[in-house]
Each structure stands twice: as C-alpha cells, then as structure tokens.
Design a protein around this motif. Structure first.
Motif, PDB file in Angstrom:
ATOM      1  N   TYR A  91       0.839  -1.203   0.000  1.00  0.00           N
ATOM      2  CA  TYR A  91       0.000   0.000   0.000  1.00  0.00           C
ATOM      3  C   TYR A  91       0.875   1.255   0.000  1.00  0.00           C
ATOM      4  CZ  TYR A  91      -3.115   3.647   1.723  1.00  0.00           C
ATOM      5  OH  TYR A  91      -3.812   4.826   1.866  1.00  0.00           O
ATOM      6  N   ASN A  92       1.823   1.301   0.928  1.00  0.00           N
ATOM      7  CA  ASN A  92       2.687   2.483   1.033  1.00  0.00           C
ATOM      8  C   ASN A  92       3.490   2.700  -0.246  1.00  0.00           C
ATOM      9  OD1 ASN A  92       1.828   2.936   3.691  1.00  0.00           O
ATOM     10  ND2 ASN A  92       3.422   1.607   4.533  1.00  0.00           N
ATOM     11  N   ASP A  93       4.030   1.605  -0.802  1.00  0.00           N
ATOM     12  CA  ASP A  93       4.834   1.725  -2.021  1.00  0.00           C
ATOM     13  C   ASP A  93       3.976   2.149  -3.208  1.00  0.00           C
ATOM     14  OD1 ASP A  93       7.411   1.185  -3.536  1.00  0.00           O
ATOM     15  OD2 ASP A  93       6.059  -0.209  -4.558  1.00  0.00           O
ATOM     16  N   SER A  94       2.772   1.584  -3.321  1.00  0.00           N
ATOM     17  CA  SER A  94       1.902   1.897  -4.458  1.00  0.00           C
ATOM     18  C   SER A  94       1.421   3.346  -4.398  1.00  0.00           C
ATOM     19  CB  SER A  94       0.709   0.947  -4.485  1.00  0.00           C
ATOM     20  OG  SER A  94       1.131  -0.389  -4.676  1.00  0.00           O
ATOM     21  N   VAL A  95       1.126   3.831  -3.199  1.00  0.00           N
ATOM     22  CA  VAL A  95       0.722   5.231  -3.069  1.00  0.00           C
ATOM     23  C   VAL A  95       1.839   6.148  -3.546  1.00  0.00           C
ATOM     24  CG1 VAL A  95       0.168   7.051  -1.414  1.00  0.00           C
ATOM     25  CG2 VAL A  95      -0.947   4.832  -1.224  1.00  0.00           C
ATOM     26  N   LEU A  96       3.069   5.819  -3.141  1.00  0.00           N
ATOM     27  CA  LEU A  96       4.214   6.614  -3.587  1.00  0.00           C
ATOM     28  C   LEU A  96       4.390   6.528  -5.106  1.00  0.00           C
ATOM     29  CD1 LEU A  96       6.686   8.338  -2.902  1.00  0.00           C
ATOM     30  CD2 LEU A  96       7.970   6.205  -2.536  1.00  0.00           C
ATOM     31  N   GLN A  97       4.212   5.319  -5.660  1.00  0.00           N
ATOM     32  CA  GLN A  97       4.360   5.143  -7.107  1.00  0.00           C
ATOM     33  C   GLN A  97       3.302   5.935  -7.874  1.00  0.00           C
ATOM     34  OE1 GLN A  97       6.778   3.620  -8.720  1.00  0.00           O
ATOM     35  NE2 GLN A  97       7.814   2.927  -6.861  1.00  0.00           N
ATOM     36  N   LEU A  98       2.066   5.936  -7.372  1.00  0.00           N
ATOM     37  CA  LEU A  98       1.007   6.702  -8.027  1.00  0.00           C
ATOM     38  C   LEU A  98       1.322   8.192  -8.001  1.00  0.00           C
ATOM     39  CD1 LEU A  98      -2.157   4.857  -6.662  1.00  0.00           C
ATOM     40  CD2 LEU A  98      -1.400   4.934  -9.035  1.00  0.00           C
ATOM     41  N   LYS A  99       1.803   8.652  -6.857  1.00  0.00           N
ATOM     42  CA  LYS A  99       2.150  10.073  -6.727  1.00  0.00           C
ATOM     43  C   LYS A  99       3.284  10.442  -7.686  1.00  0.00           C
ATOM     44  CE  LYS A  99       3.320  13.508  -3.197  1.00  0.00           C
ATOM     45  NZ  LYS A  99       3.592  13.708  -1.742  1.00  0.00           N
ATOM     46  N   MET A 100       4.291   9.583  -7.765  1.00  0.00           N
ATOM     47  CA  MET A 100       5.419   9.842  -8.664  1.00  0.00           C
ATOM     48  C   MET A 100       4.994   9.769 -10.128  1.00  0.00           C
ATOM     49  SD  MET A 100       8.436   7.734  -6.690  1.00  0.00           S
ATOM     50  CE  MET A 100       9.598   8.028  -8.029  1.00  0.00           C
ATOM     51  N   ALA A 101       4.107   8.826 -10.445  1.00  0.00           N
ATOM     52  CA  ALA A 101       3.624   8.703 -11.822  1.00  0.00           C
ATOM     53  C   ALA A 101       2.856   9.949 -12.242  1.00  0.00           C
ATOM     54  CB  ALA A 101       2.749   7.460 -11.969  1.00  0.00           C
ATOM     55  N   ALA A 102       2.033  10.476 -11.313  1.00  0.00           N
ATOM     56  CA  ALA A 102       1.292  11.702 -11.618  1.00  0.00           C
ATOM     57  C   ALA A 102       2.243  12.876 -11.804  1.00  0.00           C
ATOM     58  CB  ALA A 102       0.297  11.993 -10.496  1.00  0.00           C
ATOM     59  N   ALA A 103       3.271  12.954 -10.957  1.00  0.00           N
ATOM     60  CA  ALA A 103       4.248  14.043 -11.073  1.00  0.00           C
ATOM     61  C   ALA A 103       5.009  13.957 -12.394  1.00  0.00           C
ATOM     62  CB  ALA A 103       5.216  14.004  -9.895  1.00  0.00           C
TER      63      ALA A 103
END
Length: 463
Positions: A371-383
């Motif tokens: 969960y923590n890693d995927s949230v970070l990945q989604l945020k980075m993908a959006a950025a």
C-alpha cells in the motif's frame, strides 16, 4: 465532372453517417473486450463464493438412501417341533400332558426369516453453533474479495477506456502527419528534379543533388514508419474489440478542454488526486489490507485447543420393505431419531497452525508495505506525467513560434522568387522546413494528450 463531385460528396456523407460515436465505441468495448468479460466473470464467481460462505452459517442437510438385495439373508427361517413346543408348556413347573397325534408331529414356524431386500434411509442435519468467529470472518473475507474483484473490474474498464482514447488520439495525429508528409513528399521530389536540372547545367553541385535525394528518401522512410505505426494502432484497437468493430469508421478528435484543465492545475493538486482514497487503485490496496487482517483472524481462531461446537440430528429408517409403497412396511422396519452435540478441536498438527499464523502476519505486512509503495508510485507517476505534459506544451509553444518564423521566411523567398532574384529551390526548402516543423508540432501535441490521458487515469477521471 459534376457527377464525380456528387459521388465524392455522397461517399463522404455516407462515411460520416456510419461513423461510431464515442458512446457507441465504449458500449461495444464493454461487451466485446475479452479482459473485461473475464473480469466480470471473476466478480460473479466471487459473489457466488460469498453466498457459499453465508450458506456455511446455516445447517447442512444430507440424505442417504440405500437399497440392498441379499441372496442369503443373515437370519433365516426359525421353527420348532410340536413335541418340543408341548414340552415347554407348563404351569408352575408342572407339564401339561397333551397327546399329539403322529400325523400332527410337525414343526411350527416361529419366524419365516428375513426378506431378500433391505432398505435404509438416513436424514442428517448439522448446525454449527460456535466456531470462534471463523464462519463470520470467512463471510467478511469473501465479501472483501468480491469488493476487490468489482474494483478491479472497474479499474480495468477505466484502463481500457484510456487505452482506447490513447490509440484514437494517436490515430488522429497520425492522419494529420500523413497529410503533411504527402505534401512534403511532393515538394521533396520537386526539389530533386530541379536540383538535378541545375546540376546538369553546372549551376549546382552534385553534393546538393545528393542532399535533395537524401531529404526525399527521408520523407519516404517517414511515411513508411508512420504507416507501420498506424497499422499497429489499428490492430491493437481491433484486439480490444475482439474484431467486432470496423476501425475505419472511428472518428475522434482529442478533448482540448480536458487538456487545458490539466495544464491549468498545479502538480500538487494532481498528486493529491492520485493518492486520494476515492481512487480505485487505493481502494483495492485498502481492501487487500482488510482481507489480510481477516485471514489472520481466521488463522488465530484455528489454533490448538479451540474447539468447534456443532449440533447434529438424524432421522432414519431401516426395513425390509420400501416405505409407503409396499404393504405392512412399518411392521418390517424401525425408525430412529438421534440428537448429538459434537465438539472438535485440534490438539497438535505438527505446528502447522502456528506457522499458518506467521504466514498470515507476513501477508499482512506485505499488504501494508505494498500500500505504502503503491501510493508513492502513483504520486510519482502523476508528477512525471504532469512534468512531461508541461514540457511538451512548452516545446509546442516554441514550435509554434518556429512555424511562424518559417512562414515569414517562406513568404520572403516567394517574394524574391517572384521578383526574379530568388530561386524555386529556396522556396521549396522553406516549404519543406515549415512542414517539418509542423510535423514536430503534431508530435508534441501527441505527447501532451498522451500524458493528459495518463493523468486522467491516475486521478480517477474526476477532473
């Protein structure tokens, strides 16, 4: 001539009338895409699993029926001689004399023996009473799994919608670039023709002719590459619809309003949308954590010395004649009615239950970390998508200035050519350069819209 024009107009109108709307395409996508159909099937299977789990809370009823034909029944005929029978007749220990005629000294049949048939009916009802919450948690677990399947199906549908829009966008700009390349090819071939004529008259170097030929060849290669890319996009769209849609009837124009919306927002806003709890992917991750917690609860309830209690009742009939069909069936059989309270507990299984708890703890930790890693990945993908979109937009603005500059140069060369002190070669080179910069402009627009669609998916389509 007029007749040919009418035919062309009618063909154009016909193609417009039979082109798909975006709503029709999406509806066909939901019905024909193999992955969406499978996701729907997975969700329906999960719903059936929920019903199975709920059924475990109620009683289970089993019926067992058997019919046996005995060639040699275990109990045969039972008889006694009349003399022996008379000798057994006594009153207060005094035998009663009873003369028996010789002809009457026969055996008396006391029991004719079992019949050759034996029927058995057993109806058993089992009702769980106490299971340390395993059954209730199992229901919750399967409900969570069903919710995950539904979220995964919706997320897949959204992915396929974005994929379709992405490929339609690519086809739109490919068609625009095709027109430019056709025009550029005409100018490049004309440039080769004029350059060769000038070289033959000694007014131009062979190197310049070669450069013109190379430029014409580059245009031809670009056209072939573009055609290949177009075919790939068309094939992929056909695969999405399982071949049920005529791709030649797809007419799509990118949504410029949506692009402007995303460009007007700060990156932080899009990152917040990407990691918001309303996002389908975040919902799936949260549901996976809850599933792992429930699985651990079930494992905790399955350790040693935690008995499960159930009530069992059974109603049975065993007899030599089939009930309600053969006469006197009730006299040749008997029924039974039993109630039992069963307690079952695992005392020791080699440590499997303990190890299973540890596995479930590890699964829970993995789900939390995921969960923590995927949230970070989604945020980075959006950025990343936002940065790429903004960069492409900035380059596009620069490219528009280049095209404007190319237009001014072209007008200048055309004026010089008309005035008699310029050459057609300079005009053709200016046209080719303008078209080249126009192609780059379309490529940058493609990048902008692609990243816009990526952001549309990452933010859950809420903008």
């Amino acid at each position: 001539m007029k007749k040919n024009k009418m035919i062309i107009i009618l063909s154009v109108i016909s193609s417009m009338c039979f082109s798909y709307t975006q709503e029709e395409l999406l509806e066909s996508l939901y019905q024909n895409n193999a992955e969406i159909i499978k996701a729907e099937s997975d969700y329906m299977q999960a719903c059936l699993d929920v019903k199975d789990a709920k059924g475990g809370l109620g009683p289970s009823i089993d019926l067992q029926v058997s019919g046996t034909y005995m060639v040699n029944p275990p109990i045969g005929e039972i008889s006694i001689g009349t003399e022996e029978l008379v000798s057994l007749l006594s009153v207060n220990g005094y035998n009663i004399p009873f003369p028996i005629p010789p002809q009457d000294n026969n055996s008396v049949v006391l029991y004719e023996g079992m019949e050759h048939t034996l029927y058995s009916f057993q109806l058993t009802l089992t009702q769980p009473i106490f299971t340390w919450g395993k059954l209730l948690n199992a229901v919750k677990l399967y409900e969570q799994v069903a919710d995950i399947r539904l979220l995964q199906k919706n997320d897949l549908i959204r992915k396929k919608e974005i994929e379709l829009l992405t490929r339609e966008t690519a086809l739109y700009f490919i068609s625009q670039i095709e027109k430019i390349l056709d025009e550029q090819s005409v100018h490049a071939n004309r440039l080769v023709e004029i350059s060769q004529a000038y070289a033959n008259n000694g007014l131009l170097l062979n190197q310049d002719v070669l450069n013109a030929k190379l430029q014409a060849q580059e245009v031809d290669i670009a056209k072939k590459n573009l055609q290949r890319e177009k075919e790939i996009q068309l094939i992929e769209i056909q695969k999405m619809f399982s071949g049920e849609v005529d791709v030649s009837q797809i007419d799509y124009v990118p949504d410029e309003k949506k692009l402007r919306t995303f460009l007007s927002l700060p990156r932080s806003t899009l990152e917040d949308y990407a990691e918001n709890d309303d996002n389908n992917q975040i919902k799936i991750l949260n549901a996976l954590i809850e599933t792992s917690k429930l699985a651990k609860k079930i494992a905790d309830a399955s350790v040693y010395w935690k008995p499960d209690i159930a009530l069992q009742s059974s109603l049975g009939y065993t007899g030599q004649r089939f009930p309600f069909i053969q006469d006197d069936w009730n006299d040749y059989g008997k029924y039974s009615l039993n109630f039992s309270l069963g307690i079952r507990a695992t005392v020791w299984d080699g440590g499997k239950a303990i190890r299973n708890i540890k596995r479930k703890e590890d699964d829970l930790n993995v789900a939390i970390n995921q969960y923590n890693d995927s949230v970070l990945q989604l945020k980075m993908a959006a950025a990343t998508a936002y940065s790429d979109m903004a960069l492409a937009e900035s380059k596009w603005q620069y490219q528009k200035l280049l095209i404007e500059n190319d237009e001014l140069k072209l007008k200048l060369h055309e004026s010089e050519y008309k005035a008699g002190y310029g050459t057609e070669i300079d005009v053709l080179k200016a046209k080719i350069q303008k078209l080249t910069d126009t192609i780059t402009s379309y490529q940058l627009q493609t990048d902008m819209y692609m990243n816009c669609l990526t952001l549309d998916y990452l933010t859950g389509g809420r903008l």
